[in-house]
Design a protein around this motif. Sequence first.
Motif, PDB file in Angstrom:
ATOM      1  N   GLY A  35       0.924  -1.182   0.025  1.00 32.35           N
ATOM      2  CA  GLY A  35      -0.068  -0.059  -0.056  1.00 32.35           C
ATOM      3  C   GLY A  35       0.826   1.298   0.086  1.00 32.35           C
ATOM      4  O   GLY A  35       0.512   2.106   0.876  1.00 32.35           O
ATOM      5  N   ASN A  36       1.920   1.243  -0.923  1.00 33.32           N
ATOM      6  CA  ASN A  36       2.710   2.301  -1.024  1.00 33.32           C
ATOM      7  C   ASN A  36       3.344   2.810   0.264  1.00 33.32           C
ATOM      8  O   ASN A  36       3.606   3.923   0.762  1.00 33.32           O
ATOM      9  N   GLY A  99      -5.886  -7.619  -8.441  1.00 32.91           N
ATOM     10  CA  GLY A  99      -5.314  -6.232  -7.965  1.00 32.91           C
ATOM     11  C   GLY A  99      -6.124  -5.205  -8.379  1.00 32.91           C
ATOM     12  O   GLY A  99      -7.319  -4.991  -8.622  1.00 32.91           O
ATOM     13  N   SER A 100      -5.088  -4.082  -8.811  1.00 32.66           N
ATOM     14  CA  SER A 100      -5.886  -2.454  -9.282  1.00 32.66           C
ATOM     15  C   SER A 100      -6.630  -2.720 -10.579  1.00 32.66           C
ATOM     16  O   SER A 100      -7.543  -2.140 -10.784  1.00 32.66           O
ATOM     17  N   LEU A 101      -6.147  -3.846 -11.549  1.00 31.68           N
ATOM     18  CA  LEU A 101      -6.834  -3.838 -12.925  1.00 31.68           C
ATOM     19  C   LEU A 101      -8.450  -4.628 -12.430  1.00 31.68           C
ATOM     20  O   LEU A 101      -9.226  -3.900 -13.148  1.00 31.68           O
ATOM     21  N   GLN A 103     -10.104  -3.946  -9.877  1.00 27.65           N
ATOM     22  CA  GLN A 103     -10.938  -2.770  -9.491  1.00 27.65           C
ATOM     23  C   GLN A 103     -11.278  -1.892 -10.364  1.00 27.65           C
ATOM     24  O   GLN A 103     -12.620  -1.538 -10.381  1.00 27.65           O
ATOM     25  N   ARG A 104     -10.247  -1.530 -11.465  1.00 27.52           N
ATOM     26  CA  ARG A 104     -10.473  -0.319 -12.152  1.00 27.52           C
ATOM     27  C   ARG A 104     -11.501  -0.913 -13.055  1.00 27.52           C
ATOM     28  O   ARG A 104     -12.291  -0.004 -13.626  1.00 27.52           O
ATOM     29  N   GLU A 109     -11.434 -11.001  -9.591  1.00 25.97           N
ATOM     30  CA  GLU A 109     -10.218 -11.260  -9.770  1.00 25.97           C
ATOM     31  C   GLU A 109     -10.088 -12.739 -10.403  1.00 25.97           C
ATOM     32  O   GLU A 109     -11.218 -13.564  -9.923  1.00 25.97           O
ATOM     33  N   CYS A 121       3.395   2.545 -15.020  1.00 28.13           N
ATOM     34  CA  CYS A 121       3.272   3.549 -13.998  1.00 28.13           C
ATOM     35  C   CYS A 121       4.492   4.364 -13.923  1.00 28.13           C
ATOM     36  O   CYS A 121       5.747   3.786 -13.987  1.00 28.13           O
ATOM     37  N   ASP A 213       0.769 -10.900  -2.016  1.00 24.75           N
ATOM     38  CA  ASP A 213      -0.597 -10.792  -1.762  1.00 24.75           C
ATOM     39  C   ASP A 213      -0.933 -11.213  -0.352  1.00 24.75           C
ATOM     40  O   ASP A 213      -1.882 -10.716   0.381  1.00 24.75           O
ATOM     41  N   ARG A 216       0.024  -8.521   1.837  1.00 23.24           N
ATOM     42  CA  ARG A 216      -0.802  -7.452   1.479  1.00 23.24           C
ATOM     43  C   ARG A 216      -2.179  -7.348   2.036  1.00 23.24           C
ATOM     44  O   ARG A 216      -2.825  -6.467   2.824  1.00 23.24           O
TER      45      ARG A 216
END
Length: 236
Positions: A35-36, A99-101, A103-104, A109, A121, A213, A216
């Motif tokens: 998470g950055n 993951g982010s794809l 979601q976007r 999943e 990115c 993951d 995460r």
Amino acid sequence: MEKRQLLYEGKAKKVYATDDESLCVVAYKDDATAGNGAKRGSIAGKGAVNNRVTNHLMRLLEQNGVPTHFVRQLSERESLVKKVDIVPLEVIVRNIAAGSLAQRLGVPEGTRLAAPVLEHCYKNDALGDPMVNEYHILAMGWAVREELDTIAQYAFRVNEVLAEVLRGAGIQLVDFKLEFGRTAEGKILLADEISGDTCRFWDEATGEKLDKDRFRRDMGGEEDAYREVLHRLLGA
Ligand code: ADP
Ligand code: UDP
């Protein structure tokens, strides 16, 4: 090869200068972030596993037409690599939505993509590594057209080679992140690492997650998952 001053300490590795200015030493840590940087912790034995897995895969890629930074392993956690100027991009390739794809695009999943997807990115922690397209990259001067084409060609080749070797180990290659750099002569090389920190690996039979993951998403069992991938790939 003598390790000299620390050039950079990142979240998962340290980079040292050597007495040869075209080479550097990378030292893999057990530290893990997600998470950055919002979640921090450590995964026992991860540094040693990621060092071995990365080197094994880089060697294989080198034999299959992808030039890499890898020179040789120095110790359990350290490797000698060619020093490059990192192109400030996270180059992501995806075979299955996660993951982010997921979601976007609002897909579950595990949805298989009809063709591999390439994403870029901007590698910038302060901005949270925002997704950019080729126009942004050219406009900002992060890479030139020819470099972008080379990087895309290498990224898809990496996908083919890795997906095949992982399939042989009963692992699905869901997605992964690559970094590329330029040598002093301007040659593009695959750099950084390829490991459970930077790839999604799913067990082919059970769908079990064998990558970061687990950390995460607070699933537990991350040490065993990293060791399992090492064992399946290297028999170690
Ligand atoms: P981060 O910077 O994202 O926290 P790491 O902890 O993995 O990541 O730090 C390793 C750093 O070393 C990264 O910034 C990566 O871009 C850089 N790097 C990887 N390979 C090379 C190389 N061959 N030459 C120079 N820098 C490299
Ligand atoms: N990834 C990475 N470093 C990052 C972001 C992503 O190595 O800073 C990898 C991640 O392990 C996954 C792929 O890139 O294999 C795609 O990640 P995604 O965009 O889905 O991001 P996440 O869900 O991890 O935020």
